[in-house]
Scaffold this active site. Structure first.
Site, PDB file in Angstrom:
ATOM      1  N   ASP A   1      -7.175  -1.875  14.162  1.00 64.90           N
ATOM      2  CA  ASP A   1      -8.587  -2.179  14.032  1.00 64.90           C
ATOM      3  C   ASP A   1      -8.816  -3.511  13.273  1.00 64.90           C
ATOM      4  OD1 ASP A   1      -7.370  -1.493  11.567  1.00 64.90           O
ATOM      5  OD2 ASP A   1      -8.770   0.034  11.025  1.00 64.90           O
TER       6      ASP A   1
ATOM      7  N   HIS B   1      -6.904  -4.331  10.386  1.00 69.38           N
ATOM      8  CA  HIS B   1      -6.652  -3.975   9.100  1.00 69.38           C
ATOM      9  C   HIS B   1      -5.293  -4.671   8.653  1.00 69.38           C
ATOM     10  CE1 HIS B   1      -4.183  -0.005   9.589  1.00 69.38           C
ATOM     11  NE2 HIS B   1      -3.486  -1.020   9.704  1.00 69.38           N
TER      12      HIS B   1
ATOM     13  N   GLU C   1      -9.407  -1.698   5.628  1.00 69.23           N
ATOM     14  CA  GLU C   1     -10.010  -1.319   6.887  1.00 69.23           C
ATOM     15  C   GLU C   1     -11.346  -2.249   7.102  1.00 69.23           C
ATOM     16  OE1 GLU C   1      -8.093   0.365   8.727  1.00 69.23           O
ATOM     17  OE2 GLU C   1      -7.449   2.282   7.950  1.00 69.23           O
TER      18      GLU C   1
ATOM     19  N   ASP D   1       0.930  -1.245   0.091  1.00 71.37           N
ATOM     20  CA  ASP D   1       0.033  -0.100   0.107  1.00 71.37           C
ATOM     21  C   ASP D   1       0.836   1.344  -0.027  1.00 71.37           C
ATOM     22  OD1 ASP D   1       1.016  -0.305   2.480  1.00 71.37           O
ATOM     23  OD2 ASP D   1      -1.035  -0.665   3.342  1.00 71.37           O
TER      24      ASP D   1
END
Ligand code: PGA
Length: 251
Positions: free
Chosen positions: A144, A146, A151, A73
């Site tokens: 979270d 991810h 996400e 990413d």
């Protein structure tokens, strides 16, 4: 130590250095078996030790000249030479110190015009396929859940695309950007679907702040609410943890 009752195989290490040595040794094994192996690579604090060990293995003779790499990413928008960019991170933490051929390095670009992002993402997916697919994917995990910038709510069939970054993830990056307001709101990330077709996956997590999400990923149901839980059922995935990240797994 390997624990079988978990929904994803787990290996717990004495400390972050032991984890880094084992993961780097596995990458070296993959590359020795297939010198032009395709590696999927993450950024973040977690892989730094592993990259450090990989650099040491390279200095001791491991040849990476034919390896192909695809990063997970990149922030959007961001210039590749911005100090917070993942292009910059990878140069500093790995690429400058090993002999990976620059032409074999792929990282999503955070500086393509918005109307070219979709085509850029499609080209990224095509390049992975043309390289023969990812042989070995290294992952971190966000608080979270991810993986990459996928996400909660990301579809398991998702592919490389532009996404909105979660507030909790932007908070975690605030330090590097000199405040949360400066953290980009979007990113380009490989999808869950892109990650799941990798032939082998190692997810590494360090520290107490990852313990509760690790427990949800390993003990809970497979759900896109916890993207890392979508690794459950992959034919060749292992979680490598230090004791703190594994703290909530104890029965
Ligand atoms: P970290 O990030 O390694 O810096 O904890 C992991 C991630 O957000 O994927």
């Amino acid at each position: 130590m390997t624990n079988n009752p978990f929904r994803i195989p787990v290996v717990i290490h004495a400390d972050s250095m032991a984890l880094a040595q084992v993961v780097a040794a596995r990458i070296a094994e993959v590359v020795r078996a297939k010198p032009d192996a395709v590696l999927g690579l993450p950024t973040g604090a977690t892989p730094i030790g592993t990259y450090h060990e990989l650099i040491a293995l390279h200095k001791a003779g491991l040849d990476l000249s034919r390896v192909r790499t695809f990063n997970l990413d990149e922030y959007y928008p961001i210039a590749p030479d911005a100090p917070q960019s993942y292009h910059h991170f990878m140069r500093e933490q790995l690429f400058q110190q090993v002999n990976i051929d620059p032409k074999n390095i792929h990282i999503p670009r955070g500086d393509v015009p918005r109307d070219e992002v979709a085509a850029h993402c499609e080209a990224y997916e095509r390049a992975i396929v043309e390289a023969g697919g990812i042989d070995f994917q290294l992952l971190g995990i966000g608080r979270d859940g991810h993986i990459g910038f996928n996400e909660p709510g990301s579809a398991e069939t998702s592919r490389t695309r532009l996404v909105v970054i979660n507030p909790i993830t932007r908070q975690d990056a605030a330090g590097e950007f000199g405040g949360e307001a400066n953290v980009p709101r979007e990113a380009i990330t490989m999808g869950i679907g892109t990650i799941l077709v990798a032939r082998e996956i190692i997810l590494a997590a360090l520290g107490e702040k990852k313990s509760s999400i690790i427990a949800r990923a390993v003990l809970g149901l497979r759900t896109s609410d916890v993207p890392a839980s979508l690794l459950q059922g992959h034919p060749c995935v292992t979680l490598h943890l230090d004791g703190d990240a594994a703290a909530d797994l104890a029965g």
